[in-house]
Motif scaffolding. Structure first.
Motif, PDB file in Angstrom:
ATOM      1  N   TYR A  12       0.808  -1.175   0.099  1.00 24.51           N
ATOM      2  CA  TYR A  12      -0.147  -0.100   0.089  1.00 24.51           C
ATOM      3  C   TYR A  12       0.968   1.328  -0.003  1.00 24.51           C
ATOM      4  O   TYR A  12       1.879   1.173   0.760  1.00 24.51           O
ATOM      5  N   ALA A  13       0.553   2.113  -0.872  1.00 27.66           N
ATOM      6  CA  ALA A  13       1.463   3.311  -1.102  1.00 27.66           C
ATOM      7  C   ALA A  13       3.072   2.941  -1.024  1.00 27.66           C
ATOM      8  O   ALA A  13       3.718   3.629  -0.362  1.00 27.66           O
ATOM      9  N   ARG A  14       3.428   2.072  -1.714  1.00 26.84           N
ATOM     10  CA  ARG A  14       4.833   1.664  -1.901  1.00 26.84           C
ATOM     11  C   ARG A  14       5.400   1.258  -0.451  1.00 26.84           C
ATOM     12  O   ARG A  14       6.667   1.271  -0.301  1.00 26.84           O
ATOM     13  N   GLY A  15       4.717   0.762   0.424  1.00 21.70           N
ATOM     14  CA  GLY A  15       5.152   0.181   1.644  1.00 21.70           C
ATOM     15  C   GLY A  15       4.198  -0.807   2.309  1.00 21.70           C
ATOM     16  O   GLY A  15       3.211  -1.584   1.654  1.00 21.70           O
TER      17      GLY A  15
ATOM     18  N   SER B  77       1.877  -2.936   4.670  1.00 20.58           N
ATOM     19  CA  SER B  77       0.282  -2.468   5.120  1.00 20.58           C
ATOM     20  C   SER B  77       0.574  -2.186   6.587  1.00 20.58           C
ATOM     21  O   SER B  77       1.272  -2.533   7.293  1.00 20.58           O
ATOM     22  N   ALA B  78      -0.466  -0.873   6.801  1.00 20.41           N
ATOM     23  CA  ALA B  78      -0.328  -0.467   8.281  1.00 20.41           C
ATOM     24  C   ALA B  78      -0.643  -1.609   9.354  1.00 20.41           C
ATOM     25  O   ALA B  78       0.033  -1.669  10.486  1.00 20.41           O
ATOM     26  N   VAL B  79      -1.806  -2.398   8.979  1.00 22.14           N
ATOM     27  CA  VAL B  79      -2.061  -3.280  10.028  1.00 22.14           C
ATOM     28  C   VAL B  79      -1.048  -4.409  10.228  1.00 22.14           C
ATOM     29  O   VAL B  79      -0.902  -4.873  11.330  1.00 22.14           O
ATOM     30  N   LEU B  80      -0.357  -4.831   9.290  1.00 26.95           N
ATOM     31  CA  LEU B  80       0.936  -5.788   9.340  1.00 26.95           C
ATOM     32  C   LEU B  80       1.953  -5.220  10.337  1.00 26.95           C
ATOM     33  O   LEU B  80       2.372  -5.842  11.058  1.00 26.95           O
ATOM     34  N   LYS B  81       2.366  -3.982   9.838  1.00 29.39           N
ATOM     35  CA  LYS B  81       3.426  -3.284  10.527  1.00 29.39           C
ATOM     36  C   LYS B  81       3.084  -3.098  12.029  1.00 29.39           C
ATOM     37  O   LYS B  81       3.966  -3.317  13.107  1.00 29.39           O
ATOM     38  N   ASN B  82       1.718  -2.880  12.335  1.00 26.23           N
ATOM     39  CA  ASN B  82       1.286  -2.787  13.430  1.00 26.23           C
ATOM     40  C   ASN B  82       1.294  -3.768  14.585  1.00 26.23           C
ATOM     41  O   ASN B  82       2.008  -4.058  15.417  1.00 26.23           O
ATOM     42  N   ALA B  83       1.148  -4.996  13.634  1.00 23.99           N
ATOM     43  CA  ALA B  83       1.268  -6.201  14.451  1.00 23.99           C
ATOM     44  C   ALA B  83       2.538  -6.527  14.666  1.00 23.99           C
ATOM     45  O   ALA B  83       3.041  -7.350  15.986  1.00 23.99           O
ATOM     46  N   LEU B  84       3.516  -6.450  13.657  1.00 26.44           N
ATOM     47  CA  LEU B  84       4.831  -6.692  14.081  1.00 26.44           C
ATOM     48  C   LEU B  84       5.499  -5.975  15.080  1.00 26.44           C
ATOM     49  O   LEU B  84       6.339  -6.324  15.723  1.00 26.44           O
ATOM     50  N   GLU B  85       5.099  -4.546  15.166  1.00 27.69           N
ATOM     51  CA  GLU B  85       5.480  -3.733  16.131  1.00 27.69           C
ATOM     52  C   GLU B  85       4.967  -4.176  17.598  1.00 27.69           C
ATOM     53  O   GLU B  85       5.966  -4.172  18.539  1.00 27.69           O
TER      54      GLU B  85
ATOM     55  N   ASN C 125       4.710 -13.028  -1.894  1.00 29.04           N
ATOM     56  CA  ASN C 125       4.215 -11.694  -2.197  1.00 29.04           C
ATOM     57  C   ASN C 125       3.136 -12.030  -3.435  1.00 29.04           C
ATOM     58  O   ASN C 125       3.392 -12.739  -4.264  1.00 29.04           O
ATOM     59  N   ALA C 126       1.976 -11.360  -3.363  1.00 25.09           N
ATOM     60  CA  ALA C 126       0.993 -11.927  -4.364  1.00 25.09           C
ATOM     61  C   ALA C 126       0.747 -11.023  -5.470  1.00 25.09           C
ATOM     62  O   ALA C 126      -0.304 -11.179  -6.202  1.00 25.09           O
ATOM     63  N   SER C 127       1.884 -10.154  -5.627  1.00 29.14           N
ATOM     64  CA  SER C 127       1.793  -9.130  -6.622  1.00 29.14           C
ATOM     65  C   SER C 127       3.264  -9.011  -7.457  1.00 29.14           C
ATOM     66  O   SER C 127       3.960  -8.769  -6.834  1.00 29.14           O
ATOM     67  N   GLN C 128       3.160  -9.174  -8.699  1.00 29.74           N
ATOM     68  CA  GLN C 128       4.341  -9.180  -9.511  1.00 29.74           C
ATOM     69  C   GLN C 128       4.942  -7.784  -9.473  1.00 29.74           C
ATOM     70  O   GLN C 128       6.126  -7.486  -9.772  1.00 29.74           O
ATOM     71  N   ARG C 129       4.071  -6.752  -9.150  1.00 25.24           N
ATOM     72  CA  ARG C 129       4.367  -5.436  -9.122  1.00 25.24           C
ATOM     73  C   ARG C 129       4.896  -4.796  -7.877  1.00 25.24           C
ATOM     74  O   ARG C 129       5.290  -3.910  -7.874  1.00 25.24           O
ATOM     75  N   SER C 130       4.471  -5.773  -6.944  1.00 27.04           N
ATOM     76  CA  SER C 130       4.926  -5.195  -5.759  1.00 27.04           C
ATOM     77  C   SER C 130       6.307  -5.418  -5.221  1.00 27.04           C
ATOM     78  O   SER C 130       6.816  -6.776  -5.289  1.00 27.04           O
ATOM     79  N   SER C 131       7.092  -4.553  -5.035  1.00 29.96           N
ATOM     80  CA  SER C 131       8.565  -4.804  -4.675  1.00 29.96           C
ATOM     81  C   SER C 131       8.946  -4.078  -3.664  1.00 29.96           C
ATOM     82  O   SER C 131       9.854  -4.393  -2.459  1.00 29.96           O
ATOM     83  N   ASP C 132       8.378  -2.890  -3.316  1.00 28.71           N
ATOM     84  CA  ASP C 132       8.865  -1.899  -2.376  1.00 28.71           C
ATOM     85  C   ASP C 132       8.355  -2.333  -0.895  1.00 28.71           C
ATOM     86  O   ASP C 132       9.319  -2.676   0.132  1.00 28.71           O
ATOM     87  N   ALA C 133       7.110  -3.005  -0.808  1.00 26.29           N
ATOM     88  CA  ALA C 133       6.641  -3.577   0.521  1.00 26.29           C
ATOM     89  C   ALA C 133       7.522  -4.895   0.607  1.00 26.29           C
ATOM     90  O   ALA C 133       7.767  -5.410   1.996  1.00 26.29           O
ATOM     91  N   ASP C 134       7.755  -5.557  -0.203  1.00 20.27           N
ATOM     92  CA  ASP C 134       8.340  -6.831  -0.022  1.00 20.27           C
ATOM     93  C   ASP C 134       9.763  -6.850   0.541  1.00 20.27           C
ATOM     94  O   ASP C 134      10.020  -7.258   1.490  1.00 20.27           O
TER      95      ASP C 134
ATOM     96  N   GLN D  77      11.027  -4.118   2.391  1.00 26.99           N
ATOM     97  CA  GLN D  77      10.598  -3.546   3.571  1.00 26.99           C
ATOM     98  C   GLN D  77      10.216  -4.546   4.508  1.00 26.99           C
ATOM     99  O   GLN D  77      10.975  -4.669   5.621  1.00 26.99           O
ATOM    100  N   LEU D  78       9.354  -5.403   4.148  1.00 25.28           N
ATOM    101  CA  LEU D  78       8.957  -6.271   4.912  1.00 25.28           C
ATOM    102  C   LEU D  78      10.223  -7.315   5.566  1.00 25.28           C
ATOM    103  O   LEU D  78      10.365  -7.578   6.653  1.00 25.28           O
ATOM    104  N   ARG D  79      10.833  -7.693   4.466  1.00 27.81           N
ATOM    105  CA  ARG D  79      11.953  -8.517   4.669  1.00 27.81           C
ATOM    106  C   ARG D  79      13.138  -7.800   5.566  1.00 27.81           C
ATOM    107  O   ARG D  79      13.669  -8.568   6.580  1.00 27.81           O
ATOM    108  N   LEU D  80      13.294  -6.357   5.577  1.00 26.83           N
ATOM    109  CA  LEU D  80      14.076  -5.825   6.206  1.00 26.83           C
ATOM    110  C   LEU D  80      13.507  -5.634   7.864  1.00 26.83           C
ATOM    111  O   LEU D  80      14.403  -5.873   8.853  1.00 26.83           O
ATOM    112  N   ILE D  81      12.088  -5.579   8.094  1.00 24.07           N
ATOM    113  CA  ILE D  81      11.774  -5.338   9.158  1.00 24.07           C
ATOM    114  C   ILE D  81      11.974  -6.838   9.895  1.00 24.07           C
ATOM    115  O   ILE D  81      12.121  -6.784  10.925  1.00 24.07           O
ATOM    116  N   LEU D  82      11.679  -7.806   9.170  1.00 25.52           N
ATOM    117  CA  LEU D  82      11.655  -9.183   9.759  1.00 25.52           C
ATOM    118  C   LEU D  82      13.036  -9.544  10.283  1.00 25.52           C
ATOM    119  O   LEU D  82      13.318 -10.027  11.375  1.00 25.52           O
ATOM    120  N   GLU D  83      13.966  -9.059   9.452  1.00 30.55           N
ATOM    121  CA  GLU D  83      15.387  -9.312   9.567  1.00 30.55           C
ATOM    122  C   GLU D  83      15.790  -8.581  10.963  1.00 30.55           C
ATOM    123  O   GLU D  83      16.689  -9.060  11.879  1.00 30.55           O
TER     124      GLU D  83
END
Length: 174
Positions: free
Chosen positions: A78-81, A83-91, A108-117, A119-125
């Protein structure tokens, strides 16, 4: 082996949830995939509320993470990042003892989604997850009107998801 599947979207018919429902159908013998449905119930992260005991929705999330042998996360961009609900859960998991070292696969369920993917990997690491790369794949759902059964029946997509689940299970110690 129990895997907790988290869709980072609150939409009832999101492609992310569809992928996770298909994963349940494709799970190899001995692998149970349980969908977590509590993201919408989590309060916004507030360190003042992170006490012992935590609010019930947080306690439920942490218990579900603790009971799982691994996590399967599929989230939209969402907006190149992330999703807020997932980020909230991770926090809410940052200060918990249940998350560090947990094996995680990111779908990743979208071939056009790269920024969130990325970012999510960085958060998880950063949170000390054990990211399982062979199981972290893209399932190109964008432009396809597939439900879980349709995804399973799609030879290419179904096989890719099935193999990712096998790779994930193989990477988790028994």
């Amino acid at each position: 082996m129990r895997i907790l599947a988290i869709a980072g979207s609150l939409r009832a018919r999101s492609s992310n949830r569809t992928v996770l429902e298909a994963a349940r159908l494709l799970a190899p013998a001995g692998l149970e995939i349980v969908l977590y449905d509590g993201l919408g119930e989590l309060p916004l992260f507030n360190p003042d509320l992170d006490r012992d005991p935590p609010p019930p929705p947080i306690a439920h999330l942490r218990a579900a993470i603790g009971d799982a042998d691994g996590l399967l996360i599929c989230s939209p961009e969402y907006a190149r990042g992330v999703s807020a609900v997932l980020k909230n859960a991770l926090e809410w998991l940052v200060s918990s003892h249940e998350f560090p070292g947990k094996p995680v696969a990111v779908i990743n369920a979208s071939q056009r989604s790269s920024d969130a993917d990325s970012q999510l990997r960085l958060i998880l690491e950063t949170m000390s997850a054990r990211l399982i790369e062979p199981a972290s794949i893209t399932i190109p759902m964008l432009g396809r009107d597939l439900d879980a059964a349709g995804l399973v029946e799609d030879a290419r997509l179904g096989e890719a998801l099935r193999q990712a689940l096998i790779d994930f299970a193989d990477a988790i110690p028994c």
